[in-house]
Design a protein around this motif. Structure first.
Motif, mmCIF file in Angstrom:
data_model
loop_
_atom_site.group_PDB
_atom_site.id
_atom_site.type_symbol
_atom_site.label_atom_id
_atom_site.label_comp_id
_atom_site.label_asym_id
_atom_site.label_seq_id
_atom_site.Cartn_x
_atom_site.Cartn_y
_atom_site.Cartn_z
ATOM 1 N N GLN A 192 48.206 50.176 49.190
ATOM 2 C CA GLN A 192 49.712 49.818 49.329
ATOM 3 C C GLN A 192 50.481 50.396 50.743
ATOM 4 O OE1 GLN A 192 50.204 48.333 46.322
ATOM 5 N NE2 GLN A 192 52.365 47.999 46.767
ATOM 6 N N ILE A 215 49.203 43.071 47.105
ATOM 7 C CA ILE A 215 48.371 43.652 46.177
ATOM 8 C C ILE A 215 47.766 45.240 46.765
ATOM 9 C CG2 ILE A 215 46.267 43.762 44.766
ATOM 10 C CD1 ILE A 215 47.880 40.875 43.829
ATOM 11 N N GLU B 228 44.537 52.347 34.339
ATOM 12 C CA GLU B 228 45.288 50.961 34.718
ATOM 13 C C GLU B 228 44.719 49.860 35.506
ATOM 14 O OE1 GLU B 228 44.873 54.136 36.629
ATOM 15 O OE2 GLU B 228 43.845 54.078 38.691
ATOM 16 N N LEU B 230 43.993 46.298 37.557
ATOM 17 C CA LEU B 230 44.309 45.636 38.035
ATOM 18 C C LEU B 230 44.806 44.223 37.795
ATOM 19 C CD1 LEU B 230 44.829 44.440 41.447
ATOM 20 C CD2 LEU B 230 42.763 44.062 41.516
ATOM 21 N N GLY B 231 45.612 43.481 38.044
ATOM 22 C CA GLY B 231 46.856 42.918 37.800
ATOM 23 C C GLY B 231 46.947 41.274 38.503
ATOM 24 N N GLY B 234 49.394 43.171 41.151
ATOM 25 C CA GLY B 234 49.397 44.711 41.587
ATOM 26 C C GLY B 234 48.994 45.417 40.294
ATOM 27 N N TRP B 235 49.318 46.404 40.347
ATOM 28 C CA TRP B 235 48.050 47.368 39.451
ATOM 29 C C TRP B 235 49.520 47.677 38.499
ATOM 30 C CZ3 TRP B 235 42.904 48.986 39.935
ATOM 31 C CH2 TRP B 235 42.905 48.476 40.353
ATOM 32 N N SER B 257 54.558 46.263 41.856
ATOM 33 C CA SER B 257 53.505 47.387 41.986
ATOM 34 C C SER B 257 52.492 47.590 41.733
ATOM 35 C CB SER B 257 55.324 48.506 43.191
ATOM 36 O OG SER B 257 54.617 49.498 41.756
ATOM 37 N N LEU B 258 52.259 49.459 43.011
ATOM 38 C CA LEU B 258 51.325 49.488 42.398
ATOM 39 C C LEU B 258 51.653 51.227 41.140
ATOM 40 C CD1 LEU B 258 48.553 50.969 42.343
ATOM 41 C CD2 LEU B 258 49.350 52.723 45.015
#
Lengths: 244, 448
Positions: A192, A215, B228, B230-231, B234-235, B257-258
């Motif tokens: 990230q 991402i 979590e 992955l979409g 982001g995560w 975001s992550l």
């Protein structure tokens, strides 16, 4: 076992060991050995990955030497005794490494074949938008466990930014990637940060932040799956793709 | 005693420095992790089959092997090899001569025995635990079980009887034979959340998202799994209900975001996690429903993998890259009182022991370009910063997770490009591989 034995036996052993060590000191020094006249000869290895690219694509050179005092690569100059460097050859090149040491010298070379760039083979107007994007917006690579933009990546990023500035309708996704070492969770955060570093650089170069999505793929989507430094280098990147 | 020790210890340092240190290290970790230093010698007989139902031999085989494995895995018994046992299978208190098990060559302090039958689709098990040296009143435990006759249930009954014995002889600490391990497996083609029994049996896929699902953490009441995935933006932190068999809302973990590494407080009311919503991965806490996210850390560099002190829920340990390579830190649950626990290398993936005394984590103490250091599992005593290395020279080891008894740790190990889940005792002994199919990662031991 009584107290006296438990103390006396180990103490006696220590005394005995000390006595033996003491005797050794009194032995006459060994006869002088003739000074070494020949140091070990250096060895050198040099690999390039990949060995065939299109013009403008990056190649990772990895080298390792032993017993060398100075190492140089033609066209690059003096380099550390082992290391990794990313180069962007414009034509087919044989990288030639010379390692010099007290015991002589060693050479190694690696050949990279550069195919003519697609723009020359194919008229520009027949390239798809994605092909043109890929040819003009190249990934940047990072040092190990770092998300700082390297000097070689600065040059790539300014070319990437100028293409994006001149194509204001393209939106992009920046993917952050890591090598296989370390934890999945820490690498997601590192990826990230790599993608965010690339985004910050593009924004500073005039690309609107609203066009950019970020991402992290951490180590979940590697480009290369071997456990070698050249493969790890390929995976430590921020990559760019068109956002559909 | 004190006088004698002070005379001998300098001598020991001369003669056997490394040996004496490693023995002492084992002592503190065995004491703190409830393993004890004096295992109880335990004999377990094969159970006596009763009746002629054709199902009985299959059920009995599953029961006998599960009971024996559970008790050997427990970490507090010196198990008598079955070949040392007197001949015959005592099926009831009238049929056993307990003193026979207390004498040479068995020398057991305790003996477990019983009878098993399958009748009309019911599995009936009688189990006893006898003290071999108490002739007047030898019975320590007597249990009866009546369940549906199936191999799964024969194993479950063995787990329950083993846990009774472990609780009785292990200082009142509950056994872990009915606990589960949640983990990530890619054997279906994508990384999904799976579950298995603590001994590696009964492996089942839970999620079918077709994306990448990571970091499963089950709630203390076994009703939900936080993880979590992955979409396209982001995560996202996800919450899967094991009661409803579907995802339920977790609004605090989806912001483009992550968001990752969710960890439950032991009272089940809060989740700690890592999020890059403020620009750089930081530790946050939120309600168990995903509301009221609250930021705890404010340093540049990744902050990930939080774990609560389950004894108090007043502290959090996590991995931070604020000084370069990641190190283990602890802080109070409001973000104050930060202490660095590791001093070198690459240290990640902490898990806090149930009694609050220890951290286990993955550490490569000689991490660096070209350095051949191994990534191994360690246990650290938080008060003294003493640590011991549990894995040695065997692959890349990560994501240790404590069992609720404090005696066991589950972790992932990659050897030759293949990653599998292993368990071991908290002193590093009795390492067992639990998964064999596909690649399996990030195990999380259930709370009960």
């Amino acid at each position: 076992m009584n107290l006296r034995n438990r103390v006396v036996i180990p103490v006696a052993l220590v005394v005995a060991l000390t006595a033996v060590a003491g005797c050794k000191k009194k032995q006459p020094p060994p006869p002088p050995v003739a000074p070494a006249v020949s140091a070990p000869a250096p060895t050198a290895q040099l690999t390039a990955s990949p060995t065939a690219v299109s013009a403008g694509e990056q190649v990772t050179l990895t080298w390792r030497t032993t017993d060398a005092n100075s190492v140089s690569i033609d066209g690059i100059g003096d380099v550390p005794t082992s290391g990794v460097k990313t180069v962007t050859p414009t034509e087919s090149t044989t990288y030639h490494l010379v390692a010099r040491g007290d015991g002589g010298s060693a050479e190694a070379s690696a050949r990279v074949t550069v195919n003519a760039p697609p723009a020359v083979q194919v008229p520009t107007n027949t390239m798809t938008a994605e092909q043109e994007f890929e040819a003009n917006v190249q990934p940047i690579f990072f040092d190990y466990d770092s998300y700082d933009i390297r000097s070689d990546a600065q040059a790539v990023l300014s070319k990437d930014a100028s293409y994006l500035v001149s194509h204001p309708n393209i939106k992009i996704v920046i993917g952050g990637y890591c090598d296989e070492r370390g934890s999945n969770e820490y690498n997601l955060a590192l990826g990230q940060n790599r993608a965010d570093s690339a985004k910050t650089a593009l924004v500073n170069a005039g690309v609107s932040a609203s066009r950019i999505r970020v991402i992290s793929y951490g180590k979940e989507k590697p480009f290369c799956t071997e456990s070698t430094e050249s493969c790890w280098q390929l995976n430590r990147r921020a990559g760019f793709s068109m956002d559909q | 005693m004190k006088f004698r020790f002070s005379l001998i210890s300098p001598v020991l340092f001369f003669l056997a420095l490394s040996t004496s240190l490693s023995v002492k290290a084992q002592d503190w970790v065995r004491t703190g992790s409830n393993l004890g230093s004096q295992p109880i010698r335990l004999a377990v007989t094969d159970f006596k089959p009763v009746g002629a139902d054709p199902q009985t031999p299959v059920l009995k085989a599953a029961f006998d092997s599960t009971l024996y494995n559970d008790l050997s895995n427990a970490g507090i018994f010196d198990m008598v090899s079955k070949s040392f046992l007197p001949s015959g299978t005592p099926g009831s208190p009238q049929e056993i001569n307990a003193a026979q098990y207390g004498n040479d060559p068995v020398n057991a302090s305790m003996v477990a025995f019983g009878a098993l039958s399958a009748t009309n689709g019911r599995l009936v098990v009688y189990g006893w635990l006898f003290d071999t040296h108490n002739t007047a009143n030898p019975q320590v435990l007597g249990k009866q079980y009546n369940e549906e006759a199936s191999v799964d249930m024969a194993r479950t009954v063995a787990h329950r009887f083993a846990d009774e014995i472990i609780a009785r002889l292990g200082g009142g600490i509950n056994g872990i034979c009915e606990t589960k391990i949640y983990y990530v497996s890619s054997r279906s083609g994508s990384k999904e959340i799976w579950v298995m029994d603590y001994d590696g049996e009964n492996q089942h896929q839970i999620t079918h998202l077709g994306s990448v699902a990571l970091s499963p953490h089950v709630s203390p009441d076994n009703s939900r799994i936080a993880f979590e995935s992955l979409g396209s933006h982001g995560w996202v932190l996800r919450m899967y209900s094991l009661d409803l068999h579907r995802l339920v809302a977790f609004p605090g973990g989806a912001d483009g975001s992550l968001n990752q590494s969710p960890a439950w407080s032991s009272d089940g009311t809060r989740i700690a996690f890592s999020s890059s919503r403020t620009g750089d991965s930081e530790i946050f806490t939120a309600d168990a429903s995903g509301g009221n996210p609250h930021r705890l850390t404010y340093f540049k560099g990744p902050d990930v993998s939080p774990t609560w002190n389950p004894k108090t829920n007043a502290q959090i340990a996590w991995a931070s890259g604020r000084t370069g390579l990641p190190q283990i830190y602890i802080m109070d649950q409001d973000g104050s009182n930060v202490h660095r626990m590791t001093d070198q290398g690459y240290a990640v993936s902490p898990s806090w022991s149930p009694n609050g005394q220890f951290l286990t984590f993955s550490w490569n103490r000689k991490y660096g370009p070209g350095a051949p250091g191994g990534q191994d599992i360690y246990v650290m005593d938080i008060a003294s910063l003493r640590f011991i290395q549990l894995t040695h020279d065997s692959g890349t080891n990560d994501f240790p997770s404590w069992a609720p008894d404090g005696r066991h740790i589950v972790f992932e190990r990659m050897v030759g490009g293949r990653t599998q889940i292993w368990s071991m005792l908290a002193d590093g002994t009795q390492q067992h591989q639990l998964t064999k199919s596909g690649n399996n990662f990030m195990p999380n031991w259930s709370w009960k």
